[in-house]
Enzyme design. Structure first.
Site, PDB file in Angstrom:
ATOM      1  N   ASP A  68       0.849  -1.185   0.000  1.00  0.00           N
ATOM      2  CA  ASP A  68       0.000   0.000   0.000  1.00  0.00           C
ATOM      3  C   ASP A  68       0.891   1.243   0.000  1.00  0.00           C
ATOM      4  OD1 ASP A  68      -2.158  -1.643   0.047  1.00  0.00           O
ATOM      5  OD2 ASP A  68      -2.944  -0.983   1.987  1.00  0.00           O
ATOM      6  N   HIS A 217       3.632  -2.225   3.841  1.00  0.00           N
ATOM      7  CA  HIS A 217       3.628  -0.801   3.551  1.00  0.00           C
ATOM      8  C   HIS A 217       5.044  -0.356   3.178  1.00  0.00           C
ATOM      9  CE1 HIS A 217      -0.222  -1.058   5.650  1.00  0.00           C
ATOM     10  NE2 HIS A 217      -0.538   0.075   5.058  1.00  0.00           N
TER      11      HIS A 217
END
Length: 259
Positions: A68, A217
């Site tokens: 992400d 992430h």
């Protein structure tokens, strides 16, 4: 009687003005152990109903890396270097801010064979949006990506914060997007909390299971440094890294045992 009529009228107006989606779920699950997948309860059935994914349930030792990208912290180029060297595909779920601020990284992701996923333009809670606003969030992100890459529509959608309900999953499906959640994740988005690459590696290794869709992430330095160790070690354990396209395509291929 007049009082009740007035109350009813007021409530009707309020209900009309509120977004259609007024309840929300947060994607979560009971972690599995001993290389077993997590228990997602009824969420899995709801996702499957609308053609979404959180796992490869073929029981084959496949891994799907997803990242992400809400903003850039200086680690994505290094992550791309590792993926390129190890010839591993990944999917990067990007926001409008990321596309605007990092066009060269977006171009590089596509040029090196990775997939881009839609993480919405402004990263809102999807369940607080009306259907038109929800659609605008996704199409605005697509238009921003198209200007840089020429790709006119992204196929995969991951809701910000993993927040969803049946309306948002249904809306995305109607708009032609495939929801992609995850079966393996840990708290890794606090960029200031550095615990070392070994910690990131161990968090993933202890939850690893066949068919894992891993959420990471790119703001985590620990993840960036742990990635090469994950790839090499998990391959030694018999795992294969695949693209989300591979996962979706296999569901559309005929079963040779039934022919």
């Amino acid at each position: 009687m007049k009082k009740w009529v007035l109350v009813t009228l007021i409530m009707t107006v309020i209900n009309f003005m509120l977004p259609q989606s007024i309840y929300a779920y947060g994607w979560g699950f009971k972690k599995g152990h001993d290389h077993q997948p997590p228990d997602v309860g009824t969420y899995g059935d709801l996702l499957k109903q609308y053609g979404g994914y959180y796992i490869d349930d073929s029981e084959e030792k496949n891994i799907y890396l997803t990242f992400d990208n809400g903003y850039e912290a200086g680690y994505t180029a290094g992550i791309l270097d590792v993926l390129q060297e190890e010839q591993v595909p990944a999917t990067f779920f990007v926001t409008g801010h990321y596309v605007r601020s990092e066009p060269e990284l977006i171009k590089r992701m596509v040029a090196e064979g990775h997939l881009l996923g839609n993480h919405s333009y402004h990263h809102p809670d999807s369940t607080g949006l009306t259907k038109p606003d929800f659609e605008k969030e996704l199409t605005d992100l697509d238009r921003a990506v198209e200007k840089i890459t020429g790709i006119d529509k992204l196929q995969y959608f991951r809701p910000p914060g993993g927040t969803f309900n049946e309306d948002t999953i249904k809306w995305a499906s109607e708009l032609g997007y495939i929801h992609v959640f995850w079966s393996l994740a840990f708290v890794d988005w606090h960029s200031e909390q550095k615990k070392g690459w070994e910690s990131a590696y161990q968090q993933v290794e202890k939850q690893l299971h066949p068919g894992a869709i891993i959420l990471l992430h790119t703001v985590s330095e620990d993840n960036a440094k742990a990635l090469v160790h994950m790839i090499k070690t998990f391959r030694e354990q018999g795992y294969t890294f695949k693209s989300l396209d591979d996962l979706v395509i296999q569901d559309y291929l005929p079963d040779p045992l039934n022919h």
